[in-house]
Design a protein around this motif. Structure first.
Motif, PDB file in Angstrom:
ATOM      1  N   SER A  43       4.688 -11.548  -0.751  1.00 37.88           N
ATOM      2  CA  SER A  43       3.410 -10.846  -0.869  1.00 37.88           C
ATOM      3  C   SER A  43       2.410 -11.420   0.132  1.00 37.88           C
ATOM      4  CB  SER A  43       2.846 -10.978  -2.288  1.00 37.88           C
ATOM      5  OG  SER A  43       3.721 -10.398  -3.236  1.00 37.88           O
ATOM      6  N   GLU A  44       1.573 -10.522   0.684  1.00 31.33           N
ATOM      7  CA  GLU A  44       0.541 -10.939   1.627  1.00 31.33           C
ATOM      8  C   GLU A  44      -0.788 -10.299   1.251  1.00 31.33           C
ATOM      9  OE1 GLU A  44       1.289 -10.367   5.752  1.00 31.33           O
ATOM     10  OE2 GLU A  44       3.328 -11.197   5.671  1.00 31.33           O
ATOM     11  N   ILE A  45      -1.870 -11.081   1.416  1.00 36.64           N
ATOM     12  CA  ILE A  45      -3.211 -10.556   1.214  1.00 36.64           C
ATOM     13  C   ILE A  45      -4.024 -10.813   2.471  1.00 36.64           C
ATOM     14  CG2 ILE A  45      -4.019 -12.686   0.099  1.00 36.64           C
ATOM     15  CD1 ILE A  45      -5.868 -10.864  -1.598  1.00 36.64           C
ATOM     16  N   HIS A  46      -4.767  -9.801   2.912  1.00 35.99           N
ATOM     17  CA  HIS A  46      -5.639  -9.902   4.072  1.00 35.99           C
ATOM     18  C   HIS A  46      -7.055  -9.574   3.613  1.00 35.99           C
ATOM     19  CE1 HIS A  46      -2.410  -9.774   7.313  1.00 35.99           C
ATOM     20  NE2 HIS A  46      -1.730  -9.555   6.187  1.00 35.99           N
ATOM     21  N   TYR A  47      -8.013 -10.416   4.001  1.00 39.19           N
ATOM     22  CA  TYR A  47      -9.405 -10.182   3.629  1.00 39.19           C
ATOM     23  C   TYR A  47     -10.319 -10.458   4.813  1.00 39.19           C
ATOM     24  CZ  TYR A  47     -13.900 -10.219   1.365  1.00 39.19           C
ATOM     25  OH  TYR A  47     -15.203  -9.929   1.033  1.00 39.19           O
ATOM     26  N   GLU A  74       8.031  -7.846  -3.503  1.00 35.96           N
ATOM     27  CA  GLU A  74       8.811  -8.714  -4.388  1.00 35.96           C
ATOM     28  C   GLU A  74      10.035  -8.006  -4.961  1.00 35.96           C
ATOM     29  OE1 GLU A  74       8.132 -11.827  -4.628  1.00 35.96           O
ATOM     30  OE2 GLU A  74       6.161 -11.814  -3.671  1.00 35.96           O
ATOM     31  N   ILE A  75       9.913  -6.690  -5.178  1.00 33.16           N
ATOM     32  CA  ILE A  75      11.020  -5.899  -5.723  1.00 33.16           C
ATOM     33  C   ILE A  75      11.726  -5.194  -4.571  1.00 33.16           C
ATOM     34  CG2 ILE A  75      11.665  -4.056  -7.314  1.00 33.16           C
ATOM     35  CD1 ILE A  75       9.116  -4.679  -8.889  1.00 33.16           C
ATOM     36  N   GLU A  76      13.029  -5.327  -4.520  1.00 33.45           N
ATOM     37  CA  GLU A  76      13.793  -4.731  -3.425  1.00 33.45           C
ATOM     38  C   GLU A  76      13.571  -3.225  -3.358  1.00 33.45           C
ATOM     39  OE1 GLU A  76      18.400  -4.734  -1.707  1.00 33.45           O
ATOM     40  OE2 GLU A  76      17.930  -5.559  -3.687  1.00 33.45           O
ATOM     41  N   ASN A  77      13.341  -2.735  -2.137  1.00 30.34           N
ATOM     42  CA  ASN A  77      13.150  -1.307  -1.847  1.00 30.34           C
ATOM     43  C   ASN A  77      11.833  -0.740  -2.381  1.00 30.34           C
ATOM     44  OD1 ASN A  77      15.678  -1.113  -0.533  1.00 30.34           O
ATOM     45  ND2 ASN A  77      16.696  -0.826  -2.524  1.00 30.34           N
ATOM     46  N   GLY A 101       2.393   2.772  -4.250  1.00 34.11           N
ATOM     47  CA  GLY A 101       3.633   2.184  -3.764  1.00 34.11           C
ATOM     48  C   GLY A 101       4.548   3.188  -3.107  1.00 34.11           C
ATOM     49  N   ASP A 102       5.480   2.643  -2.315  1.00 35.43           N
ATOM     50  CA  ASP A 102       6.533   3.407  -1.657  1.00 35.43           C
ATOM     51  C   ASP A 102       7.871   2.875  -2.170  1.00 35.43           C
ATOM     52  OD1 ASP A 102       5.251   4.733   1.208  1.00 35.43           O
ATOM     53  OD2 ASP A 102       4.089   3.198   0.170  1.00 35.43           O
ATOM     54  N   TRP A 103       8.653   3.743  -2.787  1.00 37.03           N
ATOM     55  CA  TRP A 103       9.950   3.348  -3.350  1.00 37.03           C
ATOM     56  C   TRP A 103      11.054   4.036  -2.566  1.00 37.03           C
ATOM     57  CZ3 TRP A 103      12.765   6.066  -7.787  1.00 37.03           C
ATOM     58  CH2 TRP A 103      13.963   5.382  -8.090  1.00 37.03           C
ATOM     59  N   ARG A 104      11.889   3.209  -1.942  1.00 36.27           N
ATOM     60  CA  ARG A 104      13.045   3.749  -1.230  1.00 36.27           C
ATOM     61  C   ARG A 104      14.178   3.891  -2.235  1.00 36.27           C
ATOM     62  NH1 ARG A 104      15.916   1.345   4.287  1.00 36.27           N
ATOM     63  NH2 ARG A 104      17.182   3.204   4.725  1.00 36.27           N
TER      64      ARG A 104
END
Length: 447
Positions: free
Chosen positions: A129-133, A165-168, A207-210
């Motif tokens: 996970s990444e956070i940008h501020y 964190e969750i695959e796909n 979210g985007d789920w493949r």
């Protein structure tokens, strides 16, 4: 400059780098860092066929990006810096309109000769996970897109968290508080078209789920406080047919409703200059379907976008800031996630049904690697008159585009884009236009 001042940038940089990093952490921070200079030369010509003033601008942009790596440890820290400089090369007073999205304006109505801005964002990484501020954020999400179709790109200030964190599955959430327009050095609040008030809270999650290697499903929710709430559903499926052919299905659905003070004085949405069942209120459902058949170097795209009768499609805009000469400060010009976000028109008024076709060709197989061309046509019908009683309106647009990127040699990566658009309206109030853009891009990576 406001939030993008150089002093704020370097203060933030010093704070981040000085967080007691160990020698190994500093090494990792630097080893993965990237520094690049992007050059963009842009000629922009608007030939107004409805009797208004033409626009002719030519300018050069320099964009210096420093993107650090992350420090070692459970939580890695990093820093992104950006500096922008623009030079006006030609155009001048008389060719620079009051409502502009290309160059900042001087008090006498001419374009500024030079201008600059800077931005900084801190970032942290934990697991996947990444956070940008900070400032200079350029999201590309169905409910928020940073437009990059002019000399300098639009950017946003706030915070964005992305988790894998969750695959796909890619999850994204955040809050945007301000925006810097494509032709401005200042940050402004957030708003919608026609409003005079603004907001500093645009919250979103999705979210985007493949689901399979060929199928991606999307859901996003967004809320601009006191203006609107929006739900988005998307589906992208690619069906392989042969080794060099495929069929792509792209479905998009937006449902937008009023929030808080929307409709009250200052918070009213002008529905893109079109009809609204409840004037000033946001109430819209928009469907978009697109099918693309690709065979070798060729692709044919056919689709349709349907905007509901109750009001126009809504998307995030910026507060309208006007200088002493009555000109805005270049804060407009955001992009949105519909195929009708064309070169000139937007095709997003209440009741509008737009048919779209595009043909593209890649010249690689003919021995010209890096050369691509496309032509598209949009035809919008059934647009409800703004007063709700007049005859339906219509509009159409044809766009042609040629791109070439040098593939080898000392100029590898140097890109040229030539675009031409023709727009005609039938009662919409938008000026008939011919538009030409010639763009040169080159990015040099220092490390």
């Amino acid at each position: 400059m406001q939030s993008t001042s150089l002093s704020a940038t370097f203060a933030l940089a010093g704070f981040t780098v000085g967080l007691g990093l160990t020698t190994s952490a500093r090494a990792d921070f630097m080893e993965d860092s990237k520094l690049s200079l992007a050059l963009r030369n842009y000629y922009y010509n608007v030939d107004n066929r409805s009797g208004g003033a033409d626009q002719k601008e030519w300018a050069q942009s320099f964009k210096l990006d420093y993107i650090s790596g992350f420090t070692e440890g459970t939580v890695g820290l990093g820093l992104d810096l950006r500096g922008l400089v623009g030079l006006h090369l030609d155009g001048g007073k008389g060719h620079h309109p009051a409502i502009n999205t290309f160059l900042p304006s001087e008090g006498d109505g001419s374009a500024q000769t030079t201008w600059s801005s800077a931005a900084a964002a801190v970032k942290a990484r934990f697991s996947k996970s990444e956070i940008h501020y900070g400032n200079g954020l350029t999201p590309n999400l169905p409910i928020l897109i940073a437009s990059d179709s002019r000399l300098q790109s639009q950017s946003f200030g706030g915070g964005i968290l992305t988790s894998k964190e969750i695959e796909n599955l890619t999850l994204t959430t955040g809050q945007i508080e301000r925006a810097k327009g494509r032709a401005s050095t200042n940050s402004t609040g957030l708003s919608v078209s026609g409003a005079t008030k603004d907001s500093n809270k645009f919250r979103f999650a999705g979210g985007d789920w493949r689901a399979t290697k060929d199928l991606t499903l999307q859901y996003y929710y967004a809320n601009l406080e006191n203006f609107y709430s929006q739900n988005f559903l998307g589906l992208v499926h690619i069906l392989p047919i042969t080794n060099d052919s495929s069929f792509k299905t792209d479905l998009r659905y937006f449902k937008s409703t009023s929030d808080g003070r929307n409709g009250q004085p200052g918070y009213a949405f002008n529905n893109n200059g079109g009809y609204a069942k409840n004037p000033g209120k946001i109430d819209n459902t928009t469907w978009s379907t697109m099918f693309t058949y690709t065979l070798g170097s060729q692709s044919l795209m056919l689709g349709r976008v349907q905007v509901s009768d109750d009001g126009g499609f809504v998307y995030l805009s910026q507060a309208n800031v006007v200088n002493e000469s009555g000109q805005n400060e270049g804060e407009g010009g955001i992009s949105f996630y519909l195929f009708t976000d064309a070169m000139i028109g937007q095709f997003s008024r209440a009741g509008e049904n737009t048919n779209i076709g595009q043909y593209s060709f890649d010249f690689t197989n003919l021995g010209v690697s890096g050369l691509k061309a496309s032509i598209s046509y949009l035809n919008g019908q059934d647009i409800k008159a703004a007063d709700g009683h007049g005859p339906d309106q219509h509009e159409w647009e044809t766009d042609t585009r040629i791109d070439y990127v040098v593939q080898t040699g000392p100029m590898k990566g140097f890109g040229t884009t030539l675009r031409h658009g023709t727009y005609r309206s039938g009662g919409t109030g938008v000026a008939n236009q011919e538009q030409t853009r010639l763009i040169f891009n080159y990015t040099y990576a220092f490390f």
